[in-house]
Design a protein around this motif. Structure first.
Motif, short mmCIF file in Angstrom:
data_model
loop_
_atom_site.label_atom_id
_atom_site.label_comp_id
_atom_site.label_asym_id
_atom_site.label_seq_id
_atom_site.Cartn_x
_atom_site.Cartn_y
_atom_site.Cartn_z
N GLN A 24 0.82 -1.21 0.00
CA GLN A 24 0.00 0.00 0.00
C GLN A 24 0.86 1.26 0.00
O GLN A 24 0.39 2.33 -0.37
CB GLN A 24 -0.92 0.01 1.22
CG GLN A 24 -1.86 -1.18 1.30
CD GLN A 24 -2.84 -1.23 0.15
OE1 GLN A 24 -3.35 -0.21 -0.29
NE2 GLN A 24 -3.06 -2.43 -0.36
N LYS A 25 2.11 1.12 0.40
CA LYS A 25 3.02 2.26 0.42
C LYS A 25 3.56 2.48 -0.99
O LYS A 25 3.64 1.56 -1.79
CB LYS A 25 4.17 2.00 1.39
CG LYS A 25 3.72 1.76 2.81
CD LYS A 25 4.88 1.35 3.68
CE LYS A 25 4.37 0.97 5.07
NZ LYS A 25 5.40 0.38 5.89
N PRO A 26 3.98 3.71 -1.30
CA PRO A 26 4.54 3.94 -2.64
C PRO A 26 5.88 3.23 -2.80
O PRO A 26 6.68 3.13 -1.88
CB PRO A 26 4.70 5.47 -2.70
CG PRO A 26 4.62 5.95 -1.31
CD PRO A 26 3.87 4.93 -0.52
N GLY A 27 6.11 2.72 -4.00
CA GLY A 27 7.34 1.98 -4.29
C GLY A 27 7.15 0.50 -4.02
O GLY A 27 6.24 0.07 -3.33
N TRP A 28 8.01 -0.30 -4.60
CA TRP A 28 7.89 -1.74 -4.48
C TRP A 28 8.93 -2.34 -3.55
O TRP A 28 8.89 -3.53 -3.26
CB TRP A 28 7.99 -2.40 -5.85
CG TRP A 28 9.27 -2.06 -6.58
CD1 TRP A 28 9.46 -0.99 -7.40
CD2 TRP A 28 10.49 -2.75 -6.52
NE1 TRP A 28 10.75 -0.98 -7.86
CE2 TRP A 28 11.42 -2.07 -7.32
CE3 TRP A 28 10.94 -3.89 -5.85
CZ2 TRP A 28 12.73 -2.47 -7.48
CZ3 TRP A 28 12.24 -4.30 -6.02
CH2 TRP A 28 13.13 -3.60 -6.83
N THR A 29 9.85 -1.55 -3.05
CA THR A 29 10.97 -2.07 -2.26
C THR A 29 10.49 -2.69 -0.95
O THR A 29 10.94 -3.78 -0.56
CB THR A 29 11.98 -0.96 -1.97
OG1 THR A 29 12.34 -0.35 -3.20
CG2 THR A 29 13.21 -1.50 -1.30
N ALA A 30 9.58 -2.04 -0.27
CA ALA A 30 9.12 -2.53 1.03
C ALA A 30 8.39 -3.87 0.90
O ALA A 30 8.67 -4.81 1.66
CB ALA A 30 8.21 -1.51 1.70
N CYS A 31 7.49 -3.98 -0.07
CA CYS A 31 6.74 -5.23 -0.21
C CYS A 31 7.65 -6.35 -0.72
O CYS A 31 7.50 -7.51 -0.33
CB CYS A 31 5.52 -5.06 -1.10
SG CYS A 31 5.87 -4.50 -2.76
N PHE A 32 8.63 -6.03 -1.57
CA PHE A 32 9.56 -7.05 -2.02
C PHE A 32 10.40 -7.58 -0.87
O PHE A 32 10.62 -8.79 -0.75
CB PHE A 32 10.47 -6.49 -3.12
CG PHE A 32 11.51 -7.47 -3.58
CD1 PHE A 32 11.16 -8.49 -4.43
CD2 PHE A 32 12.82 -7.37 -3.14
CE1 PHE A 32 12.12 -9.40 -4.85
CE2 PHE A 32 13.77 -8.27 -3.55
CZ PHE A 32 13.42 -9.30 -4.41
N ASN A 33 10.87 -6.69 -0.02
CA ASN A 33 11.68 -7.12 1.13
C ASN A 33 10.88 -8.01 2.08
O ASN A 33 11.40 -8.99 2.60
CB ASN A 33 12.23 -5.90 1.87
CG ASN A 33 13.37 -5.25 1.12
OD1 ASN A 33 14.02 -5.88 0.29
ND2 ASN A 33 13.59 -3.98 1.39
#
Length: 95
Positions: A24-33
């Motif tokens: 839900q947060k902008p960017g894909w880095t957090a969900c990928f991690n």
């Protein structure tokens, strides 16, 4: 197998929820991690359970092969046990 399946489903459900919240947060880095770490936890847990079961099986077969000269038969028994389990799993999946 039961413990692996239960642990896998538990980790998968929690990691999917956490990945969805992180997406839900902008960017894909957090969900990928989050997803990558959940997969790593599952991989290490399954490898650890596999090594534990190998050790317990070796202890069980060691009753039949107590002498150090018979350890070649112990390893052959473990190899045959693993090959049989893999064959049953493979042909059970194929149908």
């Amino acid at each position: 197998s039961i413990v692996s399946g239960y642990l896998g489903m538990k980790v998968a459900v929690f990691s999917n929820v956490r990945t969805t919240v992180a997406a839900q947060k902008p960017g894909w880095t957090a969900c990928f991690n989050v997803a990558f770490r959940a997969g790593a936890v599952m991989g290490f847990a399954l490898c650890g359970l596999g090594i534990l079961m190998l050790y317990l099986t070796a202890l069980a077969f060691r009753v039949h092969y107590p002498a150090a000269d018979d350890w070649i038969y112990l390893t052959e028994s473990l190899t045959g046990y693993g090959l049989g389990g893999s064959s049953i799993a493979m042909f059970g999946r194929v149908g």
